[in-house]
Design a protein around this motif. Structure first.
Motif: not given
Length: 195
Positions: A125-126, A111-117, A25-27
């Motif tokens: 859903v993005d 984790v991807w959805f938690v951070t940037a979903g 994601a954006r980490g």
């Protein structure tokens, strides 16, 4: 045809490799000698709360910054040798890169959805990706292919369409992600979580 998995991330004990979802994601990561760290700037308190819980359960001693005027904060892991293999796997020199053949696990997708979903107003859903990907087509293609290997088809949406992000526009892709993600973390409003 891809079979739906009956394994959901809410049955999964968080582990360091789940942070591959943050790097997708954006980490951001740092690697200094025998220690590594992963940090993510988050745009909502619910994201920070959920990520802190996941990192704590994975034994990664999270640190959360104070929220700024825009509500953004940063959540970082402690510097630890445990994350060195994860960070090295996601690096090409000093640049974050998707490992060849990577398929996101249920924990990494969570984790991807938690951070940037997010769930868009249209119901799609993005999954957000780093803005630098706009100028690095191979990375965004690799992320789309990785999701495809997990049975989740996406379409790339650029900055003009409120991206950069990967959009799950089909009901099948959204159902696959929702099943894989499992239940929303405690404190996350159900309207913000695929289900």
């Amino acid at each position: 045809m891809t079979q739906l998995s009956f394994f959901a991330a809410d049955e999964h004990v968080p582990e360091p490799t789940d942070l591959e979802g943050a790097l997708a994601a954006r980490g951001q990561s740092t690697l200094t000698g025998a220690l590594a760290q992963v940090s993510v700037v988050l745009d909502a308190a619910w994201r920070a709360d959920a990520l802190v819980t996941l990192l704590s359960e994975a034994g990664l001693d999270p640190v959360r910054s104070a929220a700024g005027p825009d509500g953004r904060c940063t959540v970082s892991t402690a510097r630890t040798s445990v994350l060195v293999p994860v960070v090295r796997r996601w690096r090409r020199g000093a640049v974050t890169a998707v490992p060849d053949g990577w398929t996101p696990s249920a924990g990494a997708l969570r984790v991807w959805f938690v951070t940037a979903g997010r769930i868009s107003t249209s119901g799609a859903v993005d999954l957000g990706i780093d803005a630098g990907v706009e100028h690095h087509a191979p990375r965004r293609v690799a992320l789309g292919e990785a999701l495809g290997r997990a049975g989740i088809r996406t379409t790339y949406v650029g900055p003009r369409g409120d991206g950069p992000l990967l959009r799950l526009g089909t009901a099948r892709a959204r159902a696959r992600l929702a099943q894989t993600l499992g239940a929303a973390p405690p404190g996350v409003p159900s309207a913000l979580w695929p289900g």
